[in-house]
Design a protein around this motif. Structure first.
Motif, mmCIF file in Angstrom:
data_model
loop_
_atom_site.group_PDB
_atom_site.id
_atom_site.type_symbol
_atom_site.label_atom_id
_atom_site.label_comp_id
_atom_site.label_asym_id
_atom_site.label_seq_id
_atom_site.Cartn_x
_atom_site.Cartn_y
_atom_site.Cartn_z
ATOM 1 N N GLU A 449 0.820 -1.208 0.000
ATOM 2 C CA GLU A 449 0.000 0.000 0.000
ATOM 3 C C GLU A 449 0.849 1.252 0.000
ATOM 4 O O GLU A 449 0.455 2.289 -0.548
ATOM 5 C CB GLU A 449 -0.935 0.009 1.213
ATOM 6 C CG GLU A 449 -2.055 -1.027 1.155
ATOM 7 C CD GLU A 449 -1.573 -2.432 1.492
ATOM 8 O OE1 GLU A 449 -0.387 -2.565 1.875
ATOM 9 O OE2 GLU A 449 -2.368 -3.382 1.376
ATOM 10 N N ASP A 450 2.050 1.206 0.598
ATOM 11 C CA ASP A 450 2.933 2.364 0.585
ATOM 12 C C ASP A 450 3.505 2.622 -0.799
ATOM 13 O O ASP A 450 3.819 3.766 -1.141
ATOM 14 C CB ASP A 450 4.082 2.163 1.580
ATOM 15 C CG ASP A 450 3.581 2.119 3.014
ATOM 16 O OD1 ASP A 450 2.463 2.614 3.265
ATOM 17 O OD2 ASP A 450 4.296 1.579 3.877
ATOM 18 N N ALA A 451 3.671 1.562 -1.588
ATOM 19 C CA ALA A 451 4.234 1.732 -2.925
ATOM 20 C C ALA A 451 3.227 2.275 -3.913
ATOM 21 O O ALA A 451 3.601 2.898 -4.909
ATOM 22 C CB ALA A 451 4.786 0.388 -3.427
ATOM 23 N N VAL A 452 1.932 2.067 -3.673
ATOM 24 C CA VAL A 452 0.895 2.531 -4.605
ATOM 25 C C VAL A 452 0.698 4.027 -4.420
ATOM 26 O O VAL A 452 0.402 4.495 -3.317
ATOM 27 C CB VAL A 452 -0.433 1.781 -4.366
ATOM 28 C CG1 VAL A 452 -1.518 2.335 -5.274
ATOM 29 C CG2 VAL A 452 -0.244 0.289 -4.586
ATOM 30 N N PHE A 453 0.876 4.799 -5.485
ATOM 31 C CA PHE A 453 0.669 6.247 -5.422
ATOM 32 C C PHE A 453 -0.436 6.713 -6.354
ATOM 33 O O PHE A 453 -0.751 7.905 -6.386
ATOM 34 C CB PHE A 453 1.968 6.994 -5.750
ATOM 35 C CG PHE A 453 2.463 6.810 -7.155
ATOM 36 C CD1 PHE A 453 2.052 7.653 -8.177
ATOM 37 C CD2 PHE A 453 3.356 5.785 -7.456
ATOM 38 C CE1 PHE A 453 2.502 7.484 -9.463
ATOM 39 C CE2 PHE A 453 3.813 5.613 -8.747
ATOM 40 C CZ PHE A 453 3.384 6.464 -9.756
ATOM 41 N N PHE A 454 -1.030 5.815 -7.099
ATOM 42 C CA PHE A 454 -2.140 6.167 -7.988
ATOM 43 C C PHE A 454 -3.095 4.991 -8.023
ATOM 44 O O PHE A 454 -2.691 3.862 -8.329
ATOM 45 C CB PHE A 454 -1.610 6.479 -9.393
ATOM 46 C CG PHE A 454 -2.702 6.755 -10.409
ATOM 47 C CD1 PHE A 454 -3.125 8.050 -10.635
ATOM 48 C CD2 PHE A 454 -3.295 5.731 -11.127
ATOM 49 C CE1 PHE A 454 -4.134 8.315 -11.568
ATOM 50 C CE2 PHE A 454 -4.288 5.980 -12.056
ATOM 51 C CZ PHE A 454 -4.709 7.282 -12.278
ATOM 52 N N SER A 455 -4.345 5.242 -7.699
ATOM 53 C CA SER A 455 -5.350 4.186 -7.753
ATOM 54 C C SER A 455 -6.659 4.790 -8.221
ATOM 55 O O SER A 455 -7.019 5.906 -7.851
ATOM 56 C CB SER A 455 -5.529 3.519 -6.382
ATOM 57 O OG SER A 455 -5.966 4.461 -5.423
ATOM 58 N N CYS A 456 -7.354 4.040 -9.038
ATOM 59 C CA CYS A 456 -8.603 4.526 -9.618
ATOM 60 C C CYS A 456 -9.504 3.329 -9.902
ATOM 61 O O CYS A 456 -9.048 2.312 -10.443
ATOM 62 C CB CYS A 456 -8.327 5.314 -10.901
ATOM 63 S SG CYS A 456 -9.780 6.027 -11.683
ATOM 64 N N GLY A 457 -10.778 3.454 -9.584
ATOM 65 C CA GLY A 457 -11.748 2.423 -9.920
ATOM 66 C C GLY A 457 -11.778 1.271 -8.950
ATOM 67 O O GLY A 457 -11.322 1.349 -7.806
ATOM 68 N N ASP A 458 -12.304 0.147 -9.444
ATOM 69 C CA ASP A 458 -12.475 -1.060 -8.648
ATOM 70 C C ASP A 458 -11.561 -2.156 -9.169
ATOM 71 O O ASP A 458 -10.785 -1.970 -10.099
ATOM 72 C CB ASP A 458 -13.940 -1.532 -8.692
ATOM 73 C CG ASP A 458 -14.884 -0.468 -8.169
ATOM 74 O OD1 ASP A 458 -14.494 0.247 -7.236
ATOM 75 O OD2 ASP A 458 -16.007 -0.350 -8.707
ATOM 76 N N SER A 459 -11.682 -3.320 -8.567
ATOM 77 C CA SER A 459 -10.962 -4.502 -9.011
ATOM 78 C C SER A 459 -11.929 -5.451 -9.704
ATOM 79 O O SER A 459 -13.149 -5.371 -9.527
ATOM 80 C CB SER A 459 -10.287 -5.202 -7.825
ATOM 81 O OG SER A 459 -11.266 -5.630 -6.884
#
Length: 1331
Positions: A449-459
């Motif tokens: 979670e620390d490495a993720v800097f961009f997230s959008c939408g669902d899985s």
């Protein structure tokens, strides 16, 4: 029997594309059932002509071609065509070759058509019913089954594209196309009723895409990692026919499915990859590539109706459309009819040809999971000197996507083109290390979670397989259930069905719908164009192009690891020398006819782009490490010497807790519209003498921006999660509208046509923060603006974090006040024309207050202290009697606080343009300089003893030698620096510690060094000359109208919180309430600043808010005609408010009237057009009445002590310290300030500041005109003081005259005989003093 029909059919295809083939040998081999041909050369000219690509083939070879014909089982086994190793090399077609080929296109086309007619099998010539040699129906049906079941196998397909130093190669190990049944299993099928469907499947195995760079000799020195390595995918083709004898299907579906798509891009491949993308976009919009000879001569109205979706040029869509007949093995039929009409300009005879109905084509691409990995490369040498160098790549960033869909639907009968793109989920994460900082190495044990800097939408696990809806890979689709699919080919119905809500429900992260339609405005629909010329065929059409983009819930976290990786990608993308692709030159078709103008008035095609952002969250964390000084200058285009850092950093230790600034937006709507054919439209409209408003409106690019629910605040990341948001900017909404003229060069002679217009509206904006929060914001900003050379991590003062992020249920000493400021009804307008630039705007109200939170346990209530209020009715506040009168409440219909209009002429060839105009009106403002503001300003966090500040490390450092890339002071100890480096960090709550004892401390340096500040020590005089010149240029022809209502300033010696009965923010009401209702009202000094009015010479009053552009009654044409200015000041007074309803006057209301004149003379000896100036100021003062008593003196003394101590504390804490990255120069190294140097070089008798020597003392009768230089030559005036400032720029002479009729000073003392605290006059003095 069958051989006589099948053999010519196969021979026609083979002989058409292969060189030097003997038909007799091929025929004998085919009769044997198998044929093997080796080392074949392709007919490149035929391929280019058939494909109609903007590329030319450099070479094309087939190593082996096998054809297997099962003559004995022709009705049950397929014919197999196998190609082993096919290689083609392409390059972009150049302009000369393109012109040559387009010039001879009609000839080659006619030859090709004739050759096709000769080679066409007899079975395909069934359109002429008089032909007696038609094959029988059984044989015809059998041949159709053979053609429908042909299997094509390609092993080792190699395609290469070369351009400049780019080599793009695609290698497919194997590809096989065969016919399948309704379960998509291999089968021998035929088109049968009632389905009338044919299905095919293409399997691609091990597709590899490489992108390499070649040198000048054409060789590749280092092979990069493949963009795509051994990717397998499958394509399903579905053809639906209207009847069993149809040659062209009515519906064609081609859908491709990829389970996993892994792309890899290195830093050297990134510029080449962007170059390829630019090429694709340029080809799509027809900006480069094959342009036919007749296209340059057509008017854009004719081009708009050529039938090519979205663009008049032959783009990719028209090229793909030409392939439709070839896909279904009836290319001869497809190239007749309307296609032939568009290419040759002739209409075929309907008695000999029958134009089939155009099919509906649906192309889809679906990917379950995709990833793009960005890598940095470094060259490594082997141990041996002669060993070749190797390139090693390191992963730094990865972009992952789930549920990707790309769907294209097109229909050429009634031109309709739609492209939909969607993502279910998308995220970006950091990998390994960046620039020597090992922040996400595998042994770091960092959370994902620390490495993720961009997230959008669902899985996909939560969204399901919605991205495959209605595709050939969806078992619920109509085609997989024996039902014919329905297509929406109507624009209005399409918009109602495929809405933004429907798109986000299907995908969730991103949805784009691009719709292009072309409708016949006559409403006749499809027509029979046989027997008509090409001019008569083209109907009046209406084109529309709409792009709708929606981005779902978006979370962006910009920490040090993410910022450095993103900016590193940007610098790598800029590292190239590619020239931009040139757009095709269009020939002018002459002036537009009245018929064409009337068509334009009815409908003008436009492109509309709509972007919607939903639930956006952007978090900017404090920099844990900062190496931006090596990246930002490169991005900004500055040439800098790269800093070689020989110190390898240790593994990165994350800072926790990590303070951050977070921005949240509920919704953003952006619309942008441009004319579809801007060059042709603007050229036509600009040539008209009086174009209509409708035509002018469509010559602009229009943009609309609406932001809803924007808010910002502080948060903190601790243990992987973020704390709740502490609002700094509460939620607000705003809107912006703008329009830009297209091709502004054509409108340079049209002064009445605006080139740029902007309108900005902000109904309400509020910002609130405690001092601790502002210090934390300052710390976060400084962590980004000041770079650490060795990336040393920083730690924070824990007490500052504790003060900002208070834990619930914990007692804290003394609640700190919150400063809150708000702006209401802000409107700004800007307009630019060929001759002037103008702007106007209004500010409805401005309020600033301080809030002290209450403590329920102690019974302390929340206090509200108003500090600034505008507008406020201050017209009666110059006298203290307003305290005893009834004061009307602030009206909601009060005028705007600020209204202004400004108009500046453009620099052009016409020197007779009127001068600038400035109209300003400011309503009354009430200011309460409350001590609570000092409390807020002087807050300092408690310093922790466990963290050593930067200053402690500075004392231990040795003197540092000067370097070009560091800002230091040679032999001066760092602890004595006055620059904003270590000293600023020492006073800030940020603490720096070294990771290892042996690593030296990093000196903070600015990310973007100020190159101009280094020269300020030697160019201060030049800058003063430029300042004077710019000031004169601004005012020499300025029409000024300035109207400032009185500003009333209250200075209490104790806080004045607003009572609950007073409207929030009403400062006069608060003072009046304290004056009457509170026995212990703190002493208050009231300074009522004067009402100011400034008017230029000959100017008549105008409303300050004007429609843009505006005209003044008497424009100023010559320099200096704006002078003299008339300056009026009135109602300036000072009085005090003491306890027990006492109000004592200090300065009775007074005013003055002034006249300011400035003349300029150009020096003959100055080659640069320097001027000398004479400034004349005449002031008529009203009588001055001063009263003073002991309580007033005590109040003034208390206020002086309070503010002087506050000022000393501010200076001691460094809050007001100037921030500069330039250290103090050593003695003698640079000249001192211009004032000191001019004073030192002046005459000895002018070194003292004598008023008579500086300004002269002529009486009113001795006053001289500005043009008479006699008195200035005989007396010592300010021009001698400013001689060093003037220099070659001339001299500045000042002449002042003050007229003061009377001064009265009254001193009052307490009367001991009176019981009350009355005061009696002590001294009274009056005199008439002209000066």
């Amino acid at each position: 029997m069958l051989e006589s029909y099948v053999t010519p059919l196969l021979m026609s295809y083979v002989n058409k594309y292969i060189k030097n083939l003997k038909p007799s040998d091929l025929q004998l081999s085919l009769w044997g059932g198998d044929v093997v041909l080796s080392k074949l050369d392709l007919k490149l000219d035929v391929l280019e002509q058939e494909l109609k690509l903007p590329f030319t083939f450099m070479s094309g070879h087939i190593h082996e071609l096998r054809i297997h014909v099962p003559w004995t089982k022709l009705g049950s086994e397929p014919v197999v065509i196998t190609i082993n190793t096919m290689e083609c090399i392409l390059k972009l077609r150049d302009g000369a070759q393109d012109d040559h080929e387009s010039g001879s296109s009609s000839t080659s086309r006619s030859v090709s058509d004739s050759s096709k007619a000769v080679a066409k099998p007899r079975r395909l010539q069934q359109a002429a019913p008089s032909d007696p040699d038609l094959p029988p129906g059984y044989v015809q049906s059998l041949i159709r089954r053979v053609v429908n079941n042909v299997n094509i196998v390609v092993n080792n397909l190699i395609l290469k594209y070369v351009e400049d130093d780019i080599v793009l190669s695609v290698n497919i190990t194997s590809a096989e196309c065969y016919t399948v049944d309704d379960l998509w299993e291999r089968a021998f099928m035929d088109i049968t009723a009632p389905e009338l469907v044919l299905r095919k499947l293409i399997n691609f195995a091990d597709c590899t895409v490489c992108l390499d760079k070649r040198n000048a000799s054409g060789k590749i020195e280092f092979y990069q990692d493949p963009l795509l390595y051994k990717c397998s995918f499958r394509t399903r083709l579905h053809f639906t026919y209207d009847n069993i004898n149809s040659k062209i299907p009515s519906v064609i579906k081609i859908h491709t499915m990829v389970e996993s798509l892994k792309l890899s891009i290195t830093d050297q491949q990134l510029p080449m990859f962007i170059r390829i993308l630019e090429l694709i976009i340029a080809l799509y919009y027809g900006e480069i590539g094959a342009h036919k000879e007749d296209e340059g001569e057509e008017d854009f109205l004719l081009k708009a109706t050529s039938g090519n979706p979205d663009e008049p040029n032959q783009g990719w869509v028209s090229w793909a459309w030409s392939f439709v007949p070839a896909i279904v093995s009836t290319e001869e039929e497809g190239e007749d009819g309307l296609y032939q009409q568009q290419e040759t300009g002739s209409i075929p005879n309907s008695s000999q040809h029958h134009t089939p109905k155009d099919p509906i084509v649906s192309i889809g691409f679906y990917c379950t999971k995709a990833s793009v990995t960005f890598k940095l490369t470094e060259t490594q040498s082997e141990s041996s000197y002669y060993s070749p160098q190797k390139v090693k790549s390191k992963e730094v960033l990865c972009l992952e996507q789930e549920g990707i869909t790309i769907e294209v639907s097109a229909h050429d009968g009634e031109p309709f083109f739609d492209c939909q793109i969607g993502f279910v989920g998308c995220r970006a994460l950091c990998l390994k290390s960046i620039m020597g900082v090992r922040d996400f190495e595998e042994n770091m044990n960092r959370r994902e979670e620390d490495a993720v800097f961009f997230s959008c939408g669902d899985s996909l696990s939560s969204k399901g397989m919605t991205y495959l809806t209605n595709s050939l890979f969806d078992y619920r689709s109509p085609e997989n259930n024996g039902v014919r699919a329905e297509f929406i080919l109507d624009a209005a119905n399409h918009k109602e069905t495929y809405t933004e809500i429907a798109g986000m429900h299907r995908f969730g992260a991103f949805y784009m719908d691009y719709l292009y339609t072309m409708e016949d405005s006559s409403g006749k629909g499809s027509q029979d164009f046989s027997g008509m010329s090409i001019e008569e065929v083209v109907p009046a059409v209406q084109e529309t192009s709409i792009k709708r983009l929606v981005v779902g819930p978006l979370d962006i976290r910009l920490h040090s690891s993410a910022i450095h990786r993103i900016l590193k990608m940007v610098t790598c993308a800029m590292d190239h020398e590619y020239e931009p692709y040139c757009k095709a030159q269009r020939e002018n078709s002459g002036p537009a006819t009245p018929e064409e103008i009337s068509h334009l008035e009815e409908f003008i095609p436009t492109r509309l782009t709509c972007l919607t952002l939903l639930q956006v969250s952007v978090t900017v964390s404090m920099a844990e490490f900062n190496l931006l000084h090596t990246l930002m200058p490169v991005i900004m285009g500055h040439k800098v010497v790269p800093i070689v850092n020989s110190i390898h950093t240790t593994p990165h230790q994350p800072v926790r807790p990590l303070p951050s600034v977070q921005f949240q937006v509920e919704r953003v709507n952006f619309e942008h519209s441009v004319p579809m054919y801007a060059p042709e439209l603007v050229t036509t409209v600009s040539s008209l003498s009086q174009p209509s408003d409708n035509l002018l409106h469509h010559c602009y690019a229009h943009l609309y921006l609406k932001v809803f629910g924007f808010q910002a605040g502080l948060t903190c990341q601790d243990k992987g999660s973020f704390l709740p948001l502490i609002p700094i900017i509460p939620s607000f909404s705003t809107a912006l509208y703008g329009k830009l003229i297209q091709m502004p060069a054509l409108w340079s002679k049209r002064s009445s046509v605006p080139t740029t217009e902007f309108i900005f509206e902000l109904p309400h904006f509020t910002i609130q923060a405690t001092r601790a929060q502002t210090l934390l914001l300052q710390t976060i900003c400084q962590s980004w603006t000041h770079s650490m050379v060795n990336g040393a991590p920083v730690t924070l003062n824990e007490s500052l974090l504790t003060e900002v992020y208070k834990a619930p249920g914990v007692k804290y000493p003394g609640p700190s006040p919150t400063l809150e400021g708000s702006v209401q009804n802000l409107e700004l307008k800007f307009c630019s024309r060929a001759t002037v630039k103008c702007a106007s705007g209004t500010v409805g109200a401005v309020k600033v207050c301080a809030r002290t939170p209450g403590v329920c346990s102690c019974g302390v209530k929340e206090k509200l202290v108003p500090l600034i209020q505008g507008p406020s009715d201050t017209k009666e506040l110059h006298m203290s009697r307003w305290l005893n009168e009834i004061r009307k409440p602030e009206s909601l219909l009060a005028p705007d606080l600020l209204a202004f209009s400004i108009q500046v002429p453009q620099q052009g060839d016409d020197c007779r343009n009127s001068g600038a105009v400035l109209l300003v009106s400011v309503q009354g403002i009430a200011i309460n300089v409350d001590p609570i503001f000092c409390t807020w300003l002087l807050y300092q966090p408690h310093r922790d003893t466990q963290h050593r500040p930067v200053g402690a490390y500075v004392d231990m450092l040795q003197p540092v030698c000067r370097r070009e890339d560091e800002v230091s002071v040679g032999s001066t100890p760092l602890v004595k620096q006055s620059s904003n480096q270590a000293s600023d960090y020492a006073s800030s709550p940020v603490k720096t510690k070294t990771v290892t004892e042996s690593r030296p401390l990093s000196i903070p340096m600015r990310v973007m060094p100020d190159t101009t500040a280094a020269e300020s020590w030697t160019t201060s005089e030049e800058r003063m000359k430029e300042l004077i010149a710019h000031a004169w240029d601004a005012v020499k022809r300025l029409t000024l109208q300035l109207e400032l209502q009185p500003c009333c300033v209250f200075l209490p010696n104790d806080s004045l919180p607003s009572p609950s009965t007073i409207i929030c923010g009403d400062i006069p009401g608060t003072v009046r309430s304290w004056y009457h209702n509170q026995t212990s009202m703190p002493g208050t000094l009231v300074v009522c600043l004067p009402q100011i009015t400034i008017l230029s010479a000959g100017h008549k009053y105008m409303e300050p808010l004007q429609e843009l552009p505006f005209v003044v009654s008497k424009p100023i044409l010559e320099e200096g005609d704006a002078f003299p200015w008339t300056i009026s000041l009135s109602q300036f007074s000072i009085y005090t408010l003491l306890g027990q309803q006492q109000s004592l006057s200090l300065l009775e209301p007074m005013g003055c009237t002034s006249t300011l004149a400035v003349t300029s003379h150009k020096l003959q000896s100055s080659a640069e057009g320097r001027h000398s100036f004479v400034v004349c100021l005449h002031v008529d003062l009203q009588p001055i009445h001063v009263k003073c008593s002991n309580p007033q003196v005590q109040l003034l003394y208390e206020l002086f002590l309070s503010w002087s101590s506050t000022w000393a504390r501010l200076q001691r804490h460094g809050i007001l310290r100037q921030t500069s990255n330039i250290p103090d120069p050593p003695a003698g190294a640079a000249p001192s300030s211009p004032v000191r140097s001019s004073a030192g070089t002046a005459l000895p008798d002018t070194s003292t500041c004598s008023p008579s020597a500086d300004f002269g003392s002529p009486t009113e009768g001795d006053s001289v005109t500005a043009g008479d230089d006699g008195p200035f030559a005989d007396t010592v005036t300010l021009e001698q003081k400013t001689s060093s400032i003037g220099g070659t720029s001339g001299k500045v002479s000042l002449w002042m005259q003050w007229m003061l009729p009377k001064v009265t000073v009254k001193l009052f003392a307490p009367d001991p005989t009176a019981k009350k605290t009355d005061v009696s006059p002590l001294i009274q003095e009056a005199s008439s003093i002209p000066n």
